[in-house]
Write a protein that holds these residues in place. Structure first.
Motif, PDB file in Angstrom:
ATOM      1  N   TYR B 123       0.853  -1.200   0.000  1.00  0.00           N
ATOM      2  CA  TYR B 123       0.000   0.000   0.000  1.00  0.00           C
ATOM      3  C   TYR B 123       0.887   1.248   0.000  1.00  0.00           C
ATOM      4  N   SER B 124       0.378   2.315  -0.541  1.00  0.00           N
ATOM      5  CA  SER B 124       1.064   3.604  -0.358  1.00  0.00           C
ATOM      6  C   SER B 124       0.047   4.569   0.233  1.00  0.00           C
ATOM      7  N   LEU B 125       0.127   4.758   1.500  1.00  0.00           N
ATOM      8  CA  LEU B 125      -0.811   5.628   2.212  1.00  0.00           C
ATOM      9  C   LEU B 125      -0.097   6.805   2.847  1.00  0.00           C
ATOM     10  N   GLU B 126       1.198   6.933   2.562  1.00  0.00           N
ATOM     11  CA  GLU B 126       1.973   8.057   3.081  1.00  0.00           C
ATOM     12  C   GLU B 126       2.802   8.725   1.994  1.00  0.00           C
ATOM     13  N   ASP B 127       2.552   8.338   0.734  1.00  0.00           N
ATOM     14  CA  ASP B 127       3.399   8.845  -0.355  1.00  0.00           C
ATOM     15  C   ASP B 127       3.257  10.357  -0.561  1.00  0.00           C
ATOM     16  N   TYR B 128       2.017  10.867  -0.517  1.00  0.00           N
ATOM     17  CA  TYR B 128       1.887  12.320  -0.687  1.00  0.00           C
ATOM     18  C   TYR B 128       2.605  13.041   0.443  1.00  0.00           C
ATOM     19  N   ALA B 129       2.474  12.478   1.646  1.00  0.00           N
ATOM     20  CA  ALA B 129       3.053  13.134   2.817  1.00  0.00           C
ATOM     21  C   ALA B 129       4.565  13.256   2.681  1.00  0.00           C
ATOM     22  N   ILE B 130       5.215  12.159   2.316  1.00  0.00           N
ATOM     23  CA  ILE B 130       6.677  12.227   2.308  1.00  0.00           C
ATOM     24  C   ILE B 130       7.205  12.953   1.074  1.00  0.00           C
ATOM     25  N   ILE B 131       6.530  12.806  -0.068  1.00  0.00           N
ATOM     26  CA  ILE B 131       7.066  13.445  -1.272  1.00  0.00           C
ATOM     27  C   ILE B 131       6.793  14.955  -1.257  1.00  0.00           C
ATOM     28  N   LEU B 222     -17.901  21.148  -3.860  1.00  0.00           N
ATOM     29  CA  LEU B 222     -16.941  20.049  -4.063  1.00  0.00           C
ATOM     30  C   LEU B 222     -15.804  20.531  -4.960  1.00  0.00           C
ATOM     31  N   LEU B 223     -14.626  20.585  -4.383  1.00  0.00           N
ATOM     32  CA  LEU B 223     -13.435  20.985  -5.133  1.00  0.00           C
ATOM     33  C   LEU B 223     -12.613  19.735  -5.416  1.00  0.00           C
ATOM     34  N   CYS B 224     -12.389  19.449  -6.703  1.00  0.00           N
ATOM     35  CA  CYS B 224     -11.618  18.275  -7.085  1.00  0.00           C
ATOM     36  C   CYS B 224     -10.189  18.715  -7.400  1.00  0.00           C
ATOM     37  N   MET B 225      -9.214  18.100  -6.738  1.00  0.00           N
ATOM     38  CA  MET B 225      -7.828  18.580  -6.754  1.00  0.00           C
ATOM     39  C   MET B 225      -6.878  17.558  -7.369  1.00  0.00           C
ATOM     40  N   PRO B 226      -6.565  17.695  -8.645  1.00  0.00           N
ATOM     41  CA  PRO B 226      -5.600  16.757  -9.230  1.00  0.00           C
ATOM     42  C   PRO B 226      -4.146  17.093  -8.866  1.00  0.00           C
ATOM     43  N   THR B 227      -3.917  18.225  -8.223  1.00  0.00           N
ATOM     44  CA  THR B 227      -2.570  18.556  -7.748  1.00  0.00           C
ATOM     45  C   THR B 227      -2.608  18.653  -6.229  1.00  0.00           C
ATOM     46  N   VAL B 228      -1.815  17.844  -5.571  1.00  0.00           N
ATOM     47  CA  VAL B 228      -1.714  17.907  -4.106  1.00  0.00           C
ATOM     48  C   VAL B 228      -0.666  18.938  -3.694  1.00  0.00           C
ATOM     49  N   GLU B 229       0.396  19.033  -4.501  1.00  0.00           N
ATOM     50  CA  GLU B 229       1.454  20.005  -4.209  1.00  0.00           C
ATOM     51  C   GLU B 229       1.920  20.651  -5.490  1.00  0.00           C
ATOM     52  N   PRO B 230       1.814  21.949  -5.702  1.00  0.00           N
ATOM     53  CA  PRO B 230       1.176  22.898  -4.804  1.00  0.00           C
ATOM     54  C   PRO B 230      -0.350  22.835  -4.929  1.00  0.00           C
ATOM     55  N   SER B 259      -4.821  16.438   3.209  1.00  0.00           N
ATOM     56  CA  SER B 259      -5.353  17.084   4.417  1.00  0.00           C
ATOM     57  C   SER B 259      -4.371  18.126   4.949  1.00  0.00           C
ATOM     58  N   ALA B 260      -3.094  17.771   4.964  1.00  0.00           N
ATOM     59  CA  ALA B 260      -2.095  18.714   5.476  1.00  0.00           C
ATOM     60  C   ALA B 260      -1.916  19.896   4.530  1.00  0.00           C
ATOM     61  N   ALA B 261      -1.911  19.599   3.231  1.00  0.00           N
ATOM     62  CA  ALA B 261      -1.745  20.681   2.254  1.00  0.00           C
ATOM     63  C   ALA B 261      -2.881  21.693   2.392  1.00  0.00           C
ATOM     64  N   VAL B 262      -4.105  21.192   2.576  1.00  0.00           N
ATOM     65  CA  VAL B 262      -5.257  22.080   2.723  1.00  0.00           C
ATOM     66  C   VAL B 262      -5.204  22.804   4.065  1.00  0.00           C
ATOM     67  N   SER B 263      -4.886  22.060   5.099  1.00  0.00           N
ATOM     68  CA  SER B 263      -4.818  22.653   6.432  1.00  0.00           C
ATOM     69  C   SER B 263      -3.804  23.786   6.477  1.00  0.00           C
ATOM     70  N   GLU B 264      -2.668  23.577   5.815  1.00  0.00           N
ATOM     71  CA  GLU B 264      -1.628  24.604   5.834  1.00  0.00           C
ATOM     72  C   GLU B 264      -2.088  25.881   5.136  1.00  0.00           C
ATOM     73  N   CYS B 265      -2.865  25.738   4.072  1.00  0.00           N
ATOM     74  CA  CYS B 265      -3.289  26.962   3.386  1.00  0.00           C
ATOM     75  C   CYS B 265      -4.482  27.609   4.101  1.00  0.00           C
ATOM     76  N   LEU B 266      -5.176  26.846   4.952  1.00  0.00           N
ATOM     77  CA  LEU B 266      -6.311  27.417   5.689  1.00  0.00           C
ATOM     78  C   LEU B 266      -5.863  28.184   6.925  1.00  0.00           C
ATOM     79  N   GLY B 267      -4.670  27.855   7.410  1.00  0.00           N
ATOM     80  CA  GLY B 267      -4.168  28.352   8.682  1.00  0.00           C
ATOM     81  C   GLY B 267      -4.800  29.627   9.209  1.00  0.00           C
ATOM     82  N   PRO B 268      -4.628  30.736   8.526  1.00  0.00           N
ATOM     83  CA  PRO B 268      -5.094  32.009   9.098  1.00  0.00           C
ATOM     84  C   PRO B 268      -6.617  32.144   9.124  1.00  0.00           C
ATOM     85  N   LEU B 269      -7.327  31.254   8.390  1.00  0.00           N
ATOM     86  CA  LEU B 269      -8.784  31.439   8.277  1.00  0.00           C
ATOM     87  C   LEU B 269      -9.547  30.982   9.514  1.00  0.00           C
TER      88      LEU B 269
END
Lengths: 285, 319
Positions: B123-131, B222-230, B259-269
């Motif tokens: 399984y790859s359940l941490e690939d987005y996180a580490i890359i 519903l926002l569909c995101m084909p790019t996780v980073e950025p 989740s982290a990518a979104v959370s990081e951009c939401l920070g100040p909100l």
């Protein structure tokens, strides 16, 4: 490619040794032992063997050099400076904040550096990729690599060894700088990888064994490499760690050295005396 | 009764897109670690045998080779099982590709839990996180066949390191094929109760869940995101500012990735953010459908989770 007399290469190597020490002035420390053990190999490659042009360091059909044992960067910096890749005074910025010359080489910061190395066991695979890329584009350039004996336990080296032979990368020449020492002591005691020559031969490499501090033997072995061969070449280069600074030679303590002023003065004086002797011999001829 | 949607193999779709691109760009070379054909490159190998490079089972070395190939001006594409081209070779990915800033494309297929019966090693359940922790690396996670084709072209056109994750099981078309811009998401449904952000194959079930809630009178953006980073921060912030509540959905651990990518951009909100993904534990094996159901990532599970989260997130007076 130039053909230099061995005596000229010996002088160049001693000049490079002086630069290696110069980078440690001002209370700095560095991987001196390995730099001094491999500097005769780098000098011979950069001054006598490789098809390169310091004024056009990214010319597509240049030969490449990869320092897999990236901690020996002091040797590469010294030789690149001597060869004219960058102004010699840059060496005085070694390890400064944001310097182009860090403890490990960075291709984006210094002309002549082809890969960011230092994490051990990466260089051979990168070299194989370059060699494959050159061949796919029908370039006759070659790729030279310096590996350290201490990095050979990293399994990725053997991935590289297998692929170089399998893909018949005759344009790869790898020197293994066998100085028999690493941080913790004798490589044979830390993790014995001997017989190194037999291991490369078993993977399908052509193997030569030489004294890696003898420029004539380095020149000789390079002259024997057939660039149209289908086999990569491994040169097992037996060297002396910290070669040229007698107080440090063949000691594990030389691996990472922070010299006191008096030690530095003594080491420099020893190299200068040898340089003078070499110059006098040249004049006498 | 509507006809069942046509399902296509994401790997073949991807491999075909790269092969078509490579016909016009001789710089493209493919690296295989005994898995190129399984990664969709059978047609590439047959059409461009000289540009199909086999290395056997060695992901670290092959990643180093990709780096070296890139220094000579080629565009290497190294595709293999997602778990192995992100984890096993991580140091080569970090040093030889990311730190060296190489124009290398690494593609992980059978991402997420799609090797369901083969177990957690596959399984790859941490690939987005580490890359996504590697500076300068684009992380793509296309959501349907059209996006896979478009993302493959965008990946090959982009100058610099890219990681793309695709699945294994056949998938259906979700969107009309349009221009693909790295870093841009699309608003697929509009609503005002909360903002749902999804990526990858999880998007298909997320659409079904969002539509099920719509039938209950709960309208979600519903926002569909084909790019996780950025990640598309502009789109997310615009929507989150309106709804005040963001819910991310991904087939990845529920932390570190989208989740982290979104959370990081939401920070100040200071908006509420709930993350739907795999819980941070070693997951079980079984059929893919069974796993999705077990972890609440099938359409029914997502409907239930979204319904519960939205209910919990509403002010008390609205419940």
């Amino acid at each position: 490619m130039r053909r230099l007399a061995p005596q000229d290469l010996r002088i160049e190597a001693e000049e490079a040794r002086l630069l290696i020490l110069r980078m440690l002035r001002g209370g700095r420390s560095g991987h001196v032992g390995g730099a001094l053990s491999c500097v005769d190999i780098l000098t011979t490659l950069y001054f006598d063997e490789m098809d390169i042009d310091p004024l056009e360091p990214t010319r597509p059909d240049r030969d490449r050099f990869i320092l897999s044992a990236g901690h020996k960067a002091l040797a590469q910096y010294a030789v690149l400076a001597r060869r004219g890749y960058f102004p010699e005074p840059w060496v005085d910025t070694y390890s400064d904040l944001g310097s182009r010359l860090a403890g490990h080489p960075d291709m984006h910061k210094l002309p002549g550096v082809e890969a960011n190395t230092g994490a051990l066991g990466h260089g051979l695979s990168i070299a194989c990729g370059i060699a494959l890329g050159l061949r796919l584009q029908e370039r006759r350039s070659r790729v030279f690599v310096v590996l350290g004996d201490g990095e050979l336990p990293e399994g990725s080296n053997w991935e590289g060894a297998a692929m170089a032979a399998h893909h018949q990368l005759g344009n790869v020449v790898a020197f293994v700088d066998v100085n028999d020492l690493q941080i913790s002591g004798r490589t044979a005691d830390v993790m014995n990888m001997e017989p190194i020559a037999d291991k490369f031969a078993a993977f399908g490499w052509k193997v030569r064994t030489i004294d890696g501090n003898d420029v004539e033997q380095i020149q000789g072995v390079l002259a024997e490499v057939d660039r149209d061969s289908s086999s990569p070449t491994a040169v097992v280069a037996q060297t002396t760690k910290a070669k040229g600074v007698s107080s440090l030679e063949d000691t594990a303590a030389s691996h990472y050295w922070k010299p006191a002023a008096a030690e530095m003065a003594e080491a420099e004086a020893e190299i200068r005396a040898r340089l003078q002797q070499l110059s006098l011999q040249t004049v006498a001829r | 009764m509507t006809a069942a949607p046509e399902l296509v193999d994401p790997r073949k779709t991807f491999g075909q897109a790269v092969t078509e691109f490579a016909a016009d760009d001789s710089r493209v070379v493919v690296l295989s670690a005994d898995s190129g054909v399984s990664s969709g490159f059978g047609a590439f190998r047959d059409r461009f045998p000289g540009r199909y490079l086999e290395f056997g089972i060695q992901e670290h070395g092959a990643t180093g080779v990709a780096s070296g190939l890139a220094t000579t001006g080629l565009v290497p594409v190294f595709a293999a099982i997602a778990a192995f081209v992100t984890n096993r070779n991580y140091e080569a990915f970090r040093n030889d590709v990311a730190y060296m800033g190489q124009n290398v494309k690494i593609v992980g297929r059978n991402g997420g839990m799609t090797y369901s019966d083969l177990g957690p090693t596959h399984y790859s359940l941490e690939d987005y996180a580490i890359i996504r922790m590697l500076p300068g690396v684009v992380v793509l996670s296309p959501q349907d066949p059209g996006e896979i084709r478009a993302a493959a072209r965008a990946m090959l056109t982009h100058e610099g390191p890219v990681y793309m994750r695709i699945g294994g099981p056949a998938i259906a078309n979700l969107f009309a094929e349009g221009p693909f811009v790295i870093g841009k998401g699309r608003t697929h449904r509009s609503g005002d109760v909360a903002t749902v952000v999804s990526t990858g194959p999880a998007t298909a079930n997320t659409i079904a869940a969002v539509d099920a809630l719509r039938a209950e009178g709960v309208t979600l953006d519903l926002l569909c995101m084909p790019t996780v980073e950025p990640v598309d921060a502009e789109l997310i912030i615009e929507s989150a500012t309106r709804t005040g509540h963001v819910i991310t959905v991904e087939e990845h651990y529920d932390r570190g990735g989208l989740s982290a990518a979104v959370s990081e951009c939401l920070g100040p909100l200071r908006v509420r953010h709930d993350a739907i993904g795999l819980p941070h534990q070693h997951v079980i094996t079984g059929t893919y459908e069974g796993l999705l159901a077990t972890y609440g990532l099938d359409a029914e599970g997502l409907t239930r989770q979204l319904r519960d989260i939205v209910a919990a997130g509403r002010p008390a007076s609205a419940k």
